[in-house]
Design a protein around this motif. Structure first.
Motif, PDB file in Angstrom:
ATOM      1  N   GLN A  98       0.907  -1.179  -0.033  1.00 14.22           N
ATOM      2  CA  GLN A  98      -0.137  -0.016   0.184  1.00 14.22           C
ATOM      3  C   GLN A  98       0.820   1.269   0.137  1.00 14.22           C
ATOM      4  N   GLY A  99       0.155   2.429  -0.020  1.00 15.77           N
ATOM      5  CA  GLY A  99       0.862   3.671  -0.184  1.00 15.77           C
ATOM      6  C   GLY A  99       1.829   4.048   0.949  1.00 15.77           C
ATOM      7  N   ARG A 100       1.634   3.534   2.378  1.00 12.24           N
ATOM      8  CA  ARG A 100       2.379   4.197   3.173  1.00 12.24           C
ATOM      9  C   ARG A 100       3.766   3.248   3.186  1.00 12.24           C
ATOM     10  N   ASN A 187      -5.485  15.719  -0.004  1.00 12.85           N
ATOM     11  CA  ASN A 187      -6.244  15.065   0.796  1.00 12.85           C
ATOM     12  C   ASN A 187      -6.594  15.937   2.135  1.00 12.85           C
ATOM     13  N   ASP A 216       3.066  12.725  -4.546  1.00 14.73           N
ATOM     14  CA  ASP A 216       2.105  11.838  -3.859  1.00 14.73           C
ATOM     15  C   ASP A 216       0.865  11.527  -4.752  1.00 14.73           C
ATOM     16  N   SER A 256      -0.766   5.188  -3.524  1.00 11.57           N
ATOM     17  CA  SER A 256      -1.736   4.301  -3.100  1.00 11.57           C
ATOM     18  C   SER A 256      -2.661   3.897  -3.953  1.00 11.57           C
ATOM     19  N   LYS A 259      -6.677   4.167  -4.028  1.00 11.41           N
ATOM     20  CA  LYS A 259      -7.579   5.438  -4.647  1.00 11.41           C
ATOM     21  C   LYS A 259      -7.736   5.404  -5.911  1.00 11.41           C
TER      22      LYS A 259
HETATM   23  C1  LIG Z   1      -2.568  11.533   0.211  1.00 14.77           C
HETATM   24  C2  LIG Z   1      -2.382  10.229   0.659  1.00 14.77           C
HETATM   25  N1  LIG Z   1      -1.140   9.506   0.683  1.00 14.77           N
HETATM   26  C3  LIG Z   1      -0.747   8.558   1.203  1.00 14.77           C
HETATM   27  C4  LIG Z   1      -1.959   7.629   1.826  1.00 14.77           C
HETATM   28  C5  LIG Z   1      -1.469   6.301   2.366  1.00 14.77           C
HETATM   29  O1  LIG Z   1      -1.907   5.232   1.723  1.00 14.77           O
HETATM   30  P1  LIG Z   1      -2.234   3.922   2.153  1.00 14.77           P
HETATM   31  O2  LIG Z   1      -3.390   4.095   2.880  1.00 14.77           O
HETATM   32  O3  LIG Z   1      -2.371   3.024   1.032  1.00 14.77           O
HETATM   33  O4  LIG Z   1      -1.164   3.262   3.153  1.00 14.77           O
HETATM   34  C6  LIG Z   1      -3.402   8.194   1.953  1.00 14.77           C
HETATM   35  C7  LIG Z   1      -4.264   7.224   2.334  1.00 14.77           C
HETATM   36  O5  LIG Z   1      -5.476   7.502   2.408  1.00 14.77           O
HETATM   37  C8  LIG Z   1      -3.524   9.278   1.156  1.00 14.77           C
HETATM   38  O6  LIG Z   1      -4.687   9.789   1.098  1.00 14.77           O
END
Ligand SMILES: Cc1ncc(COP(=O)(O)O)c(C=O)c1O
Length: 460
Positions: A98-100, A187, A216, A256, A259
């Motif tokens: 995932q994104g993090r 976000n 990002d 990520s 989304k």
């Molecule tokens: C702008 C943004 N960056 C990074 C992330 C992190 O992604 P993940 O939840 O897949 O780890 C999110 C998740 O909501 C996000 O909205």
């Protein structure tokens, strides 16, 4: 047509249960007045997040059946790499679950062993900030000032303030800024877009000082659609061309796919920098897996590859952005205070103005999330004092955030417009009855990230 209809029909349905008012009062009490503690089966419309909650298409599900689960060199990886390459244009594509994780790999590599480094962004998302800070860096938000005014109408309230960025470079020196970032859409700042001009100028400023520029990219397609609609010179360009231009200015991105990848799990890191890609790949093997799967099943990579193609479809984006906008417009027409203009993925209620009689010390955002649930079975998330208020380390006084928001994040392709109408009507009813909504105090809180597990109690 102001609000274009859904460009899909429904082939599979998932029943959702409706609870009675009486049941919901018991459920929320058991949950300690914290909607995170409510079982999802007891929610009617779940607007907690747009992340990982998308409905996949028949084409994506078909792709999952074509999963090649080979440990090394899965054919799905090569398709995924080809699609990411076509849209984002980066040479190295590194899958993550995932994104993090993409953020973790990036910041643990570039911040390692060096003190006093600073990462500027328009607004860091919580996980981005946490990954910067955990690795010893300082995460700075340099969004334009107008973003803090919930009622100000502007096309690109997600832009970074270039004067603030220049001032930062002058103050700390480019050697203390290993990269600069932009989050598209923004976000933490209400899902507001960033203009192409701002992306281009941010890149130019950073590159003048040899500072790499990363994006990002979670909601890149929604951002590209806003550019098409709002920025001069882009109306006749395809979303693909706009996205390619956005990323052409950058040295890499974190993503990520939960989304705008239109999947329930997945992400990636991508860059043109060979040395960085090599270092990150080495770390990836340690924490995620072999470079051609990076924590994902082959079928997941196929679903992302197909989702990334689908998200570029203009009919989809027109419907997506307008579904959110229509909910916002219904609320604005009824006088309900929301953050304006509506962003790409969510409507944010302005809880301070919705409940002016509830002071910040009594958590107006929580009061609103509890009422939304008990009144209509709708789950939203507080982005206010429970999430952000903290004690000043010197004076011990509580510092409250500027904004008290309640985010209604709309999952992609999940709820119909009549369900959105239900949401709007119930919020309007609550607004008309707002004087009867009271504040809350904290009964239990964890030392960090307290909003997830706090237990609250009503004051009256
Ligand atoms: C702008 C943004 N960056 C990074 C992330 C992190 O992604 P993940 O939840 O897949 O780890 C999110 C998740 O909501 C996000 O909205």
């Amino acid at each position: 047509m102001k609000y274009p209809p859904e460009p899909f029909r429904i082939k599979t349905v998932e029943p959702i249960a409706r609870t009675t008012d009486y049941e919901r009062i018991g459920i929320i009490q058991d949950a300690g007045y914290n909607v995170f503690n409510i079982p999802a089966a007891k929610i009617y419309i779940d607007l907690l997040t747009d992340s990982g909650t998308s409905a996949m298409s028949d084409n994506q599900w078909a792709g999952m059946m074509r999963g090649d689960e080979s440990y090394a060199g899965s054919k799905n990886y090569f398709n995924f790499e080809k699609v990411v390459n076509r849209i984002f244009g980066f040479k190295h594509v590194i899958p993550t679950h995932q994104g993090r994780v993409a953020e973790n790999l990036l910041f643990s590599t570039i911040l390692k062993d060096t003190k006093g480094l600073v990462i500027p962004n328009n607004n860091h998302f919580d996980t981005t900030r946490a990954n910067v800070e955990y690795n010893g860096g300082q995460a700075l938000d340099l969004v334009v000032d107008i973003a803090k005014d919930t009622q100000a109408i502007a096309d690109f309230k997600g832009n970074i303030d270039l004067k603030k960025l220049q001032a930062l470079i002058d103050r700390v020196g480019p050697e203390r800024i290993p990269i600069g970032m932009l989050t598209v859409t923004n976000n933490s700042g209400g899902g507001q877009p960033v203009s192409m001009a701002n992306i281009r100028e941010t890149a130019a400023l950073l590159h003048k000082f040899d500072i790499p520029f990363f994006i990002d990219a979670c909601r890149f397609a929604e951002n590209a659609y806003f550019i098409k609609m709002r920025e001069a010179g882009y109306r006749d360009k395809s979303i693909l061309d706009i996205a390619r231009e956005m990323f052409s200015y950058a040295d890499g991105c974190t993503m990520s796919a939960k989304k705008d990848g239109l999947v329930n799990m997945g992400g990636f890191f991508a860059t043109n920098n060979d040395e960085l890609a090599q270092q990150i790949t080495n770390r990836l093997i340690l924490i995620e897996g072999f470079p051609t799967y990076g924590g994902l099943a082959g079928r997941d990579m196929e679903a992302i590859a197909r989702g990334l193609e689908e998200v570029l479809e203009e009919d989809y984006l027109a419907y997506r952005i307008s579904q959110v906008e229509e909910l916002g417009d219904r609320l604005i027409d009824a006088g309900v205070p929301i953050l304006r203009p509506t962003g790409g993925h969510a409507v944010y209620l302005d809880a301070k103005n919705f409940l002016p009689h509830v002071p910040q010390s009594q958590f107006p955002g929580i009061a609103l999330t509890v009422s939304l649930y008990t009144h209509a079975g709708i789950r939203a998330v507080e982005i206010g004092s429970l999430m952000f208020a903290h004690e000043d380390s010197e004076t011990g006084e509580v510092v409250y955030p500027d904004l008290e928001l309640v985010r209604l994040a709309i999952p992609r392709r999940v709820y119909t417009n009549s369900q959105m109408q239900y949401v709007a009507e119930n919020i309007i009813e609550l607004y008309q009855d707002r004087e009867n909504i009271g504040g809350y105090s904290i009964e239990y809180q964890a030392p960090v990230l307290r909003h997830f597990t706090a237990r609250m109690k009503p004051l009256a």
